[in-house]
Write a protein that holds these residues in place. Structure first.
Motif, mmCIF file in Angstrom:
data_model
loop_
_atom_site.group_PDB
_atom_site.id
_atom_site.type_symbol
_atom_site.label_atom_id
_atom_site.label_comp_id
_atom_site.label_asym_id
_atom_site.label_seq_id
_atom_site.Cartn_x
_atom_site.Cartn_y
_atom_site.Cartn_z
ATOM 1 N N GLU A 29 42.358 -104.136 23.833
ATOM 2 C CA GLU A 29 43.052 -104.838 25.320
ATOM 3 C C GLU A 29 44.326 -105.203 24.949
ATOM 4 O O GLU A 29 45.281 -105.400 25.844
ATOM 5 N N ASN A 30 44.640 -105.509 23.574
ATOM 6 C CA ASN A 30 45.991 -106.106 23.208
ATOM 7 C C ASN A 30 46.720 -105.072 22.194
ATOM 8 O O ASN A 30 47.444 -105.219 21.712
ATOM 9 N N SER A 31 46.403 -103.810 22.377
ATOM 10 C CA SER A 31 46.998 -102.958 21.597
ATOM 11 C C SER A 31 47.379 -101.851 22.495
ATOM 12 O O SER A 31 47.019 -101.603 23.566
ATOM 13 N N ASP A 32 48.532 -100.999 21.989
ATOM 14 C CA ASP A 32 48.880 -99.885 22.746
ATOM 15 C C ASP A 32 48.609 -98.580 22.211
ATOM 16 O O ASP A 32 48.715 -97.400 22.710
ATOM 17 N N TYR A 33 47.882 -98.566 21.163
ATOM 18 C CA TYR A 33 47.100 -97.247 20.574
ATOM 19 C C TYR A 33 45.887 -97.539 19.957
ATOM 20 O O TYR A 33 45.349 -98.557 19.765
ATOM 21 N N PHE A 34 45.156 -96.216 19.795
ATOM 22 C CA PHE A 34 43.578 -96.017 19.152
ATOM 23 C C PHE A 34 43.883 -94.890 18.514
ATOM 24 O O PHE A 34 44.574 -93.971 18.793
ATOM 25 N N THR A 35 42.973 -94.968 17.354
ATOM 26 C CA THR A 35 42.855 -93.550 16.568
ATOM 27 C C THR A 35 41.503 -93.108 16.660
ATOM 28 O O THR A 35 40.469 -94.163 17.047
ATOM 29 N N VAL A 36 41.210 -91.976 16.591
ATOM 30 C CA VAL A 36 39.574 -91.485 16.722
ATOM 31 C C VAL A 36 39.846 -90.391 15.581
ATOM 32 O O VAL A 36 40.482 -89.468 15.186
ATOM 33 N N SER A 37 38.768 -90.854 14.583
ATOM 34 C CA SER A 37 38.647 -89.817 13.396
ATOM 35 C C SER A 37 37.210 -89.288 13.426
ATOM 36 O O SER A 37 36.194 -89.817 13.810
ATOM 37 N N VAL A 38 37.339 -88.032 13.016
ATOM 38 C CA VAL A 38 36.068 -87.080 13.450
ATOM 39 C C VAL A 38 35.457 -86.539 12.212
ATOM 40 O O VAL A 38 36.363 -85.706 11.710
#
Length: 167
Positions: free
Chosen positions: A65-74
């Motif tokens: 909620e307080n971030s501009d980014y997320f990462t997804v590791s697969v």
């Protein structure tokens, strides 16, 4: 790691997603990861987009909620099953999952949110839109089966600003 095109890895991502991937976010120096087993990937607003659902009760929700980014590791090849299991059943409120599992993080130039090394693919996503689910708008069958305690998701739509493949 080498940078690859989103369209080259989309089928692989969609095949593995139901088995679990790592959704990672960071806020105010705290990094947390959780297991994500569903979502969408595609083309919206003339952009490559990953949609990540996060339940409001999850610790990750507070951070994203307080971030501009997320990462997804697969993990495409069945690795990190124990880690996915742990991250899908334990809360970041109670455990430092990165430390507990000895996960190795790697910084990326596109975002402050790191990726989890040892996975085959990494998506770096800039949040472009988010929306809380409204139980009043959800089919009653899904509401009854998937949300008996009414712990709804927020959907985070992230523009895929980079995709990396570990070699």
């Amino acid at each position: 790691m080498k940078k690859v095109d989103f369209s080259q890895v989309l089928n692989d991502y969609n095949k593995i997603l139901p088995k679990g991937v790592f959704l990672t976010t960071k806020n105010d120096g705290e990094i947390n990861t959780m297991t994500m087993g569903w979502g969408t990937a595609g083309f919206i607003w003339n952009q490559n987009i990953l949609m990540a659902p996060v339940r409001k009760s999850r610790h990750t929700h507070q951070l994203i909620e307080n971030s501009d980014y997320f990462t997804v590791s697969v993990p495409l090849n069945g690795q990190l099953k124990k880690e996915l299991q742990f991250c899908g059943t334990k809360s970041g409120r109670d455990y430092d999952k990165i430390k507990e599992l000895d996960l190795e993080l790697a910084e990326v130039k596109e975002a402050e949110v790191p990726i989890i090394k040892g996975n085959d693919l990494h998506f770096i996503c800039k949040i472009k839109y988010q929306q809380d689910m409204l139980k009043e708008k959800l089919d009653q069958d899904i509401l009854d089966k998937k949300y008996p305690d009414k712990d709804m998701h927020t959907f985070y739509y992230g523009e895929v600003v980079a995709v990396y493949k570990e070699e």
